[in-house]
Write a protein that holds these residues in place. Structure first.
Motif, PDB file in Angstrom:
ATOM      1  N   MET A   1       0.713  20.612   4.943  1.00 51.43           N
ATOM      2  CA  MET A   1       0.820  19.683   3.818  1.00 51.43           C
ATOM      3  C   MET A   1       0.245  20.331   2.562  1.00 51.43           C
ATOM      4  O   MET A   1      -0.834  20.902   2.590  1.00 51.43           O
ATOM      5  N   GLN A   2       0.976  20.244   1.463  1.00 49.99           N
ATOM      6  CA  GLN A   2       0.542  20.794   0.191  1.00 49.99           C
ATOM      7  C   GLN A   2      -0.185  19.708  -0.587  1.00 49.99           C
ATOM      8  O   GLN A   2       0.359  18.643  -0.848  1.00 49.99           O
ATOM      9  N   LEU A   3      -1.434  19.969  -0.945  1.00 51.94           N
ATOM     10  CA  LEU A   3      -2.236  18.991  -1.669  1.00 51.94           C
ATOM     11  C   LEU A   3      -2.315  19.384  -3.140  1.00 51.94           C
ATOM     12  O   LEU A   3      -2.750  20.486  -3.476  1.00 51.94           O
ATOM     13  N   SER A   4      -1.866  18.489  -4.010  1.00 52.30           N
ATOM     14  CA  SER A   4      -1.990  18.717  -5.453  1.00 52.30           C
ATOM     15  C   SER A   4      -3.375  18.274  -5.899  1.00 52.30           C
ATOM     16  O   SER A   4      -3.863  17.213  -5.496  1.00 52.30           O
ATOM     17  N   LEU A   5      -3.992  19.098  -6.738  1.00 50.85           N
ATOM     18  CA  LEU A   5      -5.376  18.861  -7.124  1.00 50.85           C
ATOM     19  C   LEU A   5      -5.501  18.557  -8.608  1.00 50.85           C
ATOM     20  O   LEU A   5      -4.838  19.169  -9.431  1.00 50.85           O
ATOM     21  N   ASN A   6      -6.324  17.597  -8.917  1.00 50.59           N
ATOM     22  CA  ASN A   6      -6.796  17.422 -10.291  1.00 50.59           C
ATOM     23  C   ASN A   6      -8.312  17.326 -10.232  1.00 50.59           C
ATOM     24  O   ASN A   6      -8.888  17.022  -9.194  1.00 50.59           O
ATOM     25  N   TYR A   7      -8.940  17.590 -11.346  1.00 54.23           N
ATOM     26  CA  TYR A   7     -10.401  17.654 -11.384  1.00 54.23           C
ATOM     27  C   TYR A   7     -10.963  16.642 -12.376  1.00 54.23           C
ATOM     28  O   TYR A   7     -11.996  16.875 -13.001  1.00 54.23           O
ATOM     29  N   LEU A 163     -11.772  17.305  -3.262  1.00 54.20           N
ATOM     30  CA  LEU A 163     -10.684  17.522  -2.298  1.00 54.20           C
ATOM     31  C   LEU A 163     -10.377  16.239  -1.527  1.00 54.20           C
ATOM     32  O   LEU A 163      -9.213  15.843  -1.393  1.00 54.20           O
ATOM     33  N   ILE A 164     -11.419  15.611  -1.026  1.00 51.64           N
ATOM     34  CA  ILE A 164     -11.241  14.380  -0.244  1.00 51.64           C
ATOM     35  C   ILE A 164     -10.645  13.286  -1.115  1.00 51.64           C
ATOM     36  O   ILE A 164      -9.746  12.543  -0.683  1.00 51.64           O
ATOM     37  N   LYS A 165     -11.141  13.175  -2.356  1.00 48.74           N
ATOM     38  CA  LYS A 165     -10.622  12.164  -3.285  1.00 48.74           C
ATOM     39  C   LYS A 165      -9.137  12.395  -3.553  1.00 48.74           C
ATOM     40  O   LYS A 165      -8.334  11.452  -3.514  1.00 48.74           O
ATOM     41  N   ASN A 166      -8.757  13.635  -3.835  1.00 52.61           N
ATOM     42  CA  ASN A 166      -7.348  13.947  -4.089  1.00 52.61           C
ATOM     43  C   ASN A 166      -6.486  13.695  -2.863  1.00 52.61           C
ATOM     44  O   ASN A 166      -5.354  13.205  -2.967  1.00 52.61           O
ATOM     45  N   TYR A 167      -7.011  14.028  -1.677  1.00 54.80           N
ATOM     46  CA  TYR A 167      -6.273  13.810  -0.433  1.00 54.80           C
ATOM     47  C   TYR A 167      -6.019  12.316  -0.222  1.00 54.80           C
ATOM     48  O   TYR A 167      -4.901  11.902   0.107  1.00 54.80           O
ATOM     49  N   ASN A 168      -7.057  11.498  -0.412  1.00 50.33           N
ATOM     50  CA  ASN A 168      -6.911  10.052  -0.218  1.00 50.33           C
ATOM     51  C   ASN A 168      -5.940   9.458  -1.225  1.00 50.33           C
ATOM     52  O   ASN A 168      -5.150   8.569  -0.888  1.00 50.33           O
ATOM     53  N   GLU A 169      -5.979   9.945  -2.474  1.00 49.30           N
ATOM     54  CA  GLU A 169      -5.051   9.447  -3.493  1.00 49.30           C
ATOM     55  C   GLU A 169      -3.614   9.810  -3.139  1.00 49.30           C
ATOM     56  O   GLU A 169      -2.712   8.982  -3.254  1.00 49.30           O
ATOM     57  N   GLN A 170      -3.409  11.059  -2.706  1.00 51.69           N
ATOM     58  CA  GLN A 170      -2.052  11.494  -2.367  1.00 51.69           C
ATOM     59  C   GLN A 170      -1.556  10.776  -1.122  1.00 51.69           C
ATOM     60  O   GLN A 170      -0.383  10.391  -1.046  1.00 51.69           O
TER      61      GLN A 170
END
Length: 299
Positions: A1-7, A163-170
């Protein structure tokens, strides 16, 4: 799975304050709960007022500078290295985190002039002494290795929380899209009534739906049926690639669109197959129909 990241998390003052508070709490707990300080805490020279003042001003407020600069450095770093995506595999995640190590090893030289100079001014004003500054508050191996464990702790903590926050959002967005797709798939029939009673009406057979005398009427090539939902509710429930709202009081099934032509005042007439029904719609609505029909043709 490709995770898109924002900061974006690293821009939040709440994240900065909470991270700084956690850092101070861990560090001071290690200091004050150490057996060597047990006698001092119980001595006459100990004061909770002075302790709280020291923790809030000398530690929390000043170290907020450290965390703010560290977070800003991380954002600048990921922007230039384009660390905006990561594969959710152990090797890829390990490589992703390893890429931050050079920044964390160098971070002290970025924040130290601001953090340590502020602390120096707090401790010595108005009696400034350059010898004290360069001897105790300037770059030194002792200060570097004092800060390094906490920089590594804060840095890796925040990028993993992010990372966890972005994963949960996606993941939440994916679930939302799936639920929306499932919902639309379920709406292949509508609860309707005719002169004989209630029934399930297949939406594919509906030519158009319109509001008539405060009633929502669905029209097929065979008959008319009353629906319990209003036009706005049906617009949300039905597949937007099949049913489109052409004015405030009507939805048409694009499968039964016969043609359209200019009428007057930037408005158009829409005609429906298997009927003599005509609707008036605006140019804006017409552009939406053209866009949908073009998508269907190219898909």
């Amino acid at each position: 799975m490709q995770l898109s990241l924002n900061y974006n998390l690293l821009k939040s003052w709440k994240a900065i304050a909470l991270t700084t508070f956690s850092l101070i709490l861990v560090y001071q707990a290690a200091v004050y709960l150490h057996p060597a300080n047990a006698e001092w805490i119980g001595s006459d020279s100990f004061s909770f007022v002075n302790l709280l003042r020291f923790l809030f001003i000398d530690q929390f407020l000043i170290e907020c500078i450290t965390v703010t600069i560290l977070f800003a450095s991380i954002r600048f770093y990921v922007h230039n290295l384009k660390l905006t995506e990561v594969q959710l595999r152990t090797s890829n995640l390990a490589l992703y985190e390893l890429k931050f190590l050079p920044l964390f090893l160098f971070a002290f030289f970025l924040f130290a002039p601001f953090t340590l100079t502020t602390r120096y001014l707090l401790h010595t004003l108005p009696d400034l002494d350059s010898a004290i500054y360069f001897g105790q508050y300037f770059y030194s191996a002792k200060l570097y290795f004092t800060y390094l464990p906490f920089v590594l702790l804060i840095g890796y903590l925040i990028i993993n929380v992010n990372l966890i926050k972005n994963y949960n959002e996606q993941l939440g967005k994916t679930k939302e899209d799936l639920n929306l797709t499932k919902t639309k798939k379920k709406k292949d029939r509508l609860w309707a009534t005719d002169e004989f009673g209630e029934l399930f009406l297949e939406v594919d057979k509906i030519l158009w739906i319109e509001r008539v005398e405060r009633k929502t009427i669905a029209v097929t090539s065979e008959d008319k049926y009353r629906l319990k939902e209003n036009i706005s509710q049906l617009e949300q429930k039905l597949d937007e690639s099949q049913f489109i709202r052409i004015n405030r009081g009507a939805l048409i099934n694009l499968s039964y669109l016969l043609n359209y032509s200019f009428w007057e005042n930037d408005k158009y007439v829409v005609r429906i197959k298997d009927s003599d029904k005509e609707f008036i719609m605006s140019r804006k609505r017409l552009q939406q129909i053209k866009h949908l029909l073009l998508e269907q043709r190219t898909s």
